[in-house]
Design a protein around this motif. Structure first.
Motif, PDB file in Angstrom:
ATOM      1  N   LEU A   3       0.751  -1.270  -0.076  1.00 53.09           N
ATOM      2  CA  LEU A   3      -0.161   0.016  -0.095  1.00 53.09           C
ATOM      3  C   LEU A   3       0.937   1.278   0.116  1.00 53.09           C
ATOM      4  CD1 LEU A   3      -2.745   1.532   0.335  1.00 53.09           C
ATOM      5  CD2 LEU A   3      -2.466   1.113   3.016  1.00 53.09           C
ATOM      6  N   ILE A   4       0.822   2.159  -1.080  1.00 60.54           N
ATOM      7  CA  ILE A   4       1.921   3.154  -0.931  1.00 60.54           C
ATOM      8  C   ILE A   4       0.523   4.293  -1.065  1.00 60.54           C
ATOM      9  CG2 ILE A   4       3.200   4.437  -2.730  1.00 60.54           C
ATOM     10  CD1 ILE A   4       3.661   1.673  -4.025  1.00 60.54           C
ATOM     11  N   ILE A   5       0.712   5.384  -0.125  1.00 63.14           N
ATOM     12  CA  ILE A   5      -0.225   6.227   0.211  1.00 63.14           C
ATOM     13  C   ILE A   5       0.514   7.473  -0.407  1.00 63.14           C
ATOM     14  CG2 ILE A   5      -1.389   7.591   2.010  1.00 63.14           C
ATOM     15  CD1 ILE A   5      -1.406   4.946   3.612  1.00 63.14           C
ATOM     16  N   GLY A   6      -0.065   8.291  -1.160  1.00 62.21           N
ATOM     17  CA  GLY A   6       0.759   9.342  -1.757  1.00 62.21           C
ATOM     18  C   GLY A   6       1.545   9.161  -2.992  1.00 62.21           C
ATOM     19  N   ALA A   7       0.935   8.048  -3.713  1.00 65.76           N
ATOM     20  CA  ALA A   7       1.746   7.479  -4.919  1.00 65.76           C
ATOM     21  C   ALA A   7       1.665   8.435  -6.078  1.00 65.76           C
ATOM     22  CB  ALA A   7       1.122   6.051  -5.309  1.00 65.76           C
ATOM     23  N   GLY A  10       6.266  12.352  -6.628  1.00 69.74           N
ATOM     24  CA  GLY A  10       7.434  11.890  -7.099  1.00 69.74           C
ATOM     25  C   GLY A  10       7.956  10.453  -6.507  1.00 69.74           C
ATOM     26  N   VAL A  11       8.055  10.648  -5.046  1.00 69.73           N
ATOM     27  CA  VAL A  11       8.868   9.496  -4.289  1.00 69.73           C
ATOM     28  C   VAL A  11       7.821   8.299  -4.335  1.00 69.73           C
ATOM     29  CG1 VAL A  11       9.280   8.803  -1.922  1.00 69.73           C
ATOM     30  CG2 VAL A  11      10.118  10.972  -2.867  1.00 69.73           C
ATOM     31  N   GLY A  12       6.519   8.757  -4.252  1.00 71.89           N
ATOM     32  CA  GLY A  12       5.502   7.591  -4.396  1.00 71.89           C
ATOM     33  C   GLY A  12       5.442   6.834  -5.462  1.00 71.89           C
ATOM     34  N   GLN A  13       5.363   7.712  -6.566  1.00 71.25           N
ATOM     35  CA  GLN A  13       5.475   7.106  -8.114  1.00 71.25           C
ATOM     36  C   GLN A  13       6.570   6.262  -8.288  1.00 71.25           C
ATOM     37  OE1 GLN A  13       2.886   8.088 -10.183  1.00 71.25           O
ATOM     38  NE2 GLN A  13       3.446   6.345 -11.472  1.00 71.25           N
ATOM     39  N   GLY A  14       7.744   6.710  -7.717  1.00 72.01           N
ATOM     40  CA  GLY A  14       9.236   5.861  -7.902  1.00 72.01           C
ATOM     41  C   GLY A  14       8.914   4.493  -7.249  1.00 72.01           C
ATOM     42  N   GLN A  21       6.103  -5.354 -10.120  1.00 70.07           N
ATOM     43  CA  GLN A  21       5.697  -6.852 -10.127  1.00 70.07           C
ATOM     44  C   GLN A  21       4.706  -7.260  -9.256  1.00 70.07           C
ATOM     45  OE1 GLN A  21       6.520  -8.351 -12.765  1.00 70.07           O
ATOM     46  NE2 GLN A  21       7.809  -6.709 -13.560  1.00 70.07           N
ATOM     47  N   SER A  22       4.615  -6.412  -8.224  1.00 64.51           N
ATOM     48  CA  SER A  22       3.863  -6.865  -6.967  1.00 64.51           C
ATOM     49  C   SER A  22       2.112  -6.270  -7.027  1.00 64.51           C
ATOM     50  CB  SER A  22       4.390  -6.201  -5.682  1.00 64.51           C
ATOM     51  OG  SER A  22       5.655  -6.352  -5.471  1.00 64.51           O
ATOM     52  N   GLN A  23       1.461  -6.830  -6.277  1.00 66.00           N
ATOM     53  CA  GLN A  23       0.167  -6.137  -5.964  1.00 66.00           C
ATOM     54  C   GLN A  23       0.190  -4.891  -5.290  1.00 66.00           C
ATOM     55  OE1 GLN A  23      -2.255  -8.588  -7.300  1.00 66.00           O
ATOM     56  NE2 GLN A  23      -3.632  -6.784  -7.238  1.00 66.00           N
ATOM     57  N   ARG A  24      -0.352  -4.173  -5.795  1.00 67.46           N
ATOM     58  CA  ARG A  24      -0.324  -2.591  -5.260  1.00 67.46           C
ATOM     59  C   ARG A  24      -1.558  -1.947  -5.238  1.00 67.46           C
ATOM     60  NH1 ARG A  24       3.033  -0.699  -9.780  1.00 67.46           N
ATOM     61  NH2 ARG A  24       1.633  -2.237 -10.708  1.00 67.46           N
ATOM     62  N   VAL A  25      -1.769  -1.396  -4.073  1.00 70.24           N
ATOM     63  CA  VAL A  25      -2.953  -0.284  -3.935  1.00 70.24           C
ATOM     64  C   VAL A  25      -2.258   1.090  -3.622  1.00 70.24           C
ATOM     65  CG1 VAL A  25      -4.941   0.458  -2.606  1.00 70.24           C
ATOM     66  CG2 VAL A  25      -4.424  -1.811  -2.819  1.00 70.24           C
ATOM     67  N   ALA A  26      -2.555   2.178  -4.481  1.00 70.10           N
ATOM     68  CA  ALA A  26      -1.979   3.443  -4.461  1.00 70.10           C
ATOM     69  C   ALA A  26      -2.927   4.488  -4.125  1.00 70.10           C
ATOM     70  CB  ALA A  26      -1.216   3.523  -5.734  1.00 70.10           C
ATOM     71  N   TRP A  44      -5.996   2.073  -7.810  1.00 72.99           N
ATOM     72  CA  TRP A  44      -5.932   3.379  -7.328  1.00 72.99           C
ATOM     73  C   TRP A  44      -7.163   3.829  -6.512  1.00 72.99           C
ATOM     74  CZ3 TRP A  44      -1.941   6.825  -7.580  1.00 72.99           C
ATOM     75  CH2 TRP A  44      -0.920   6.426  -8.282  1.00 72.99           C
ATOM     76  N   LEU A  45      -6.734   4.628  -5.191  1.00 72.79           N
ATOM     77  CA  LEU A  45      -7.995   5.031  -4.212  1.00 72.79           C
ATOM     78  C   LEU A  45      -7.745   6.387  -3.894  1.00 72.79           C
ATOM     79  CD1 LEU A  45      -8.046   1.890  -1.636  1.00 72.79           C
ATOM     80  CD2 LEU A  45      -9.689   2.466  -3.547  1.00 72.79           C
ATOM     81  N   PRO A  46      -8.896   7.073  -4.000  1.00 73.18           N
ATOM     82  CA  PRO A  46      -8.792   8.378  -3.440  1.00 73.18           C
ATOM     83  C   PRO A  46      -8.349   8.513  -1.937  1.00 73.18           C
ATOM     84  CG  PRO A  46     -10.875   8.178  -3.719  1.00 73.18           C
ATOM     85  CD  PRO A  46     -10.270   6.750  -4.218  1.00 73.18           C
ATOM     86  N   CYS A  47      -7.392   9.544  -1.384  1.00 75.38           N
ATOM     87  CA  CYS A  47      -7.269   9.353   0.100  1.00 75.38           C
ATOM     88  C   CYS A  47      -6.958  10.871   0.617  1.00 75.38           C
ATOM     89  CB  CYS A  47      -6.462   8.425   0.463  1.00 75.38           C
ATOM     90  SG  CYS A  47      -5.385   8.486   2.215  1.00 75.38           S
ATOM     91  N   ASN A  48      -7.550  11.543   1.340  1.00 73.46           N
ATOM     92  CA  ASN A  48      -6.988  12.772   2.044  1.00 73.46           C
ATOM     93  C   ASN A  48      -6.782  12.329   3.241  1.00 73.46           C
ATOM     94  OD1 ASN A  48      -6.767  15.314   3.086  1.00 73.46           O
ATOM     95  ND2 ASN A  48      -8.921  15.835   2.520  1.00 73.46           N
ATOM     96  N   VAL A  49      -5.618  12.716   3.740  1.00 70.65           N
ATOM     97  CA  VAL A  49      -5.015  12.401   4.916  1.00 70.65           C
ATOM     98  C   VAL A  49      -5.307  13.509   5.998  1.00 70.65           C
ATOM     99  CG1 VAL A  49      -3.062  10.736   4.481  1.00 70.65           C
ATOM    100  CG2 VAL A  49      -2.724  13.398   4.480  1.00 70.65           C
TER     101      VAL A  49
END
Ligand SMILES: NC(=O)c1ccc[n+]([C@@H]2O[C@H](COP(=O)([O-])OP(=O)(O)OC[C@H]3O[C@@H](n4cnc5c(N)ncnc54)[C@H](OP(=O)(O)O)[C@@H]3O)[C@@H](O)[C@H]2O)c1
Length: 234
Positions: A3-7, A10-14, A21-26, A44-49
């Protein structure tokens, strides 16, 4: 699953690319990324922290199982009306509060949610993207008051939670990571005077951070690490 929050940053996209190759939720907030073709193992999911209850809502949306890797990549350094403060005379209580709300609090909320949901025998790696300028003892240049303070407080939350996890979630690992100067919207206004080679591409940063996160062990929990694997001072 990762799970990558803030994908959408720049850093999240990287990281997304490094783990392709992995199962990801971004997650994204204001910048909805174009869906890359053929990436069926990416959701992809929307998320406002800044939204109360965001961490519980997000993990509910992700599914019944806690992801084995969670990375919090959200952050704020400037906006259209605010640049990092060069002098304490520029200190602004609202900007300070917003910096802490964006850079510090979300980790606390996420760590609380993960701690509540994880089983004692589960191995979860929770990493947060901090910044070397959040190091108090490394601070030789001054300036950037709100950002530095919000990242120093973030590091304290990581360290303190890691101590609790030693007893509560002994198989799990918490990391605070400095990504290195990475080409992104956040660093864009500060790239001009950088020495040659100091600006990393998001893909390079993602690869280096993914390696650190994938290799992290519970004995590393609570460490503040730079992108090259070196230990940073608090
Ligand atoms: N780039 C560097 O040189 C550098 C150096 C040291 C530390 N860092 C740290 O690395 C992390 C990532 O920075 P970056 O360079 O990738 O910056 P970035 O490209 O500006 O990305 C920031 C990310 O945070 C998300 N975000 C901001 N506010 C949010 C909110 N309220 N709710 C949910 N998501 C929100 C953005 O989502 P949207 O874009 O979709 O709104 C975006 O995905 C930050 O913590 C930063 O402090 C970066």
């Amino acid at each position: 699953m990762k799970l990558i929050i803030g994908a959408s940053g720049g850093v999240g996209q990287g990281l997304l690319t490094a783990w392709e190759q992995s199962q990801r939720v971004a997650t994204y907030h204001q910048h909805h990324p174009a869906e890359p073709a053929g990436q069926s193992h990416l959701r992809w999911l929307p998320c406002n922290v800044l939204q109360p209850g965001w961490a519980d809502d997000l993990l509910d949306a992700v599914g019944p199982d806690l992801p084995e890797t969670i990375v919090l990549c959200t952050g704020l350094l400037h906006d259209a009306d605010h640049q990092p403060e060069k002098s304490i005379t520029r200190f602004d209580r609202d900007w300070f509060a917003r910096s802490v709300a964006t850079n510090t609090q979300p980790f606390g909320e996420l760590a609380a949610t993960v701690t509540t949901r994880a089983r004692r025998d589960q191995a979860v790696t929770l990493a947060v993207i901090s910044a070397k300028v959040g190091s108090i003892s490394d601070n030789k240049l001054g300036g950037w008051y709100s950002y530095r303070a919000s990242k120093a407080a973030l590091n304290m939350l990581v360290r303190t939670t890691a101590i609790e996890w030693r007893h509560r979630l002994p198989q799990s690992t918490l990391l605070s990571l400095h990504p290195g100067t990475t080409d992104s919207r956040l660093s864009a206004p500060f790239q001009k005077r950088l020495p040659e080679g100091q600006l990393h591409s998001p893909d390079y940063t993602g690869q280096r951070l993914a390696q650190l996160i994938d290799n992290a062990q519970p004995k590393d929990s609570g460490d503040f690490l730079s992108w090259d694997g070196s230990l940073l001072p608090w």
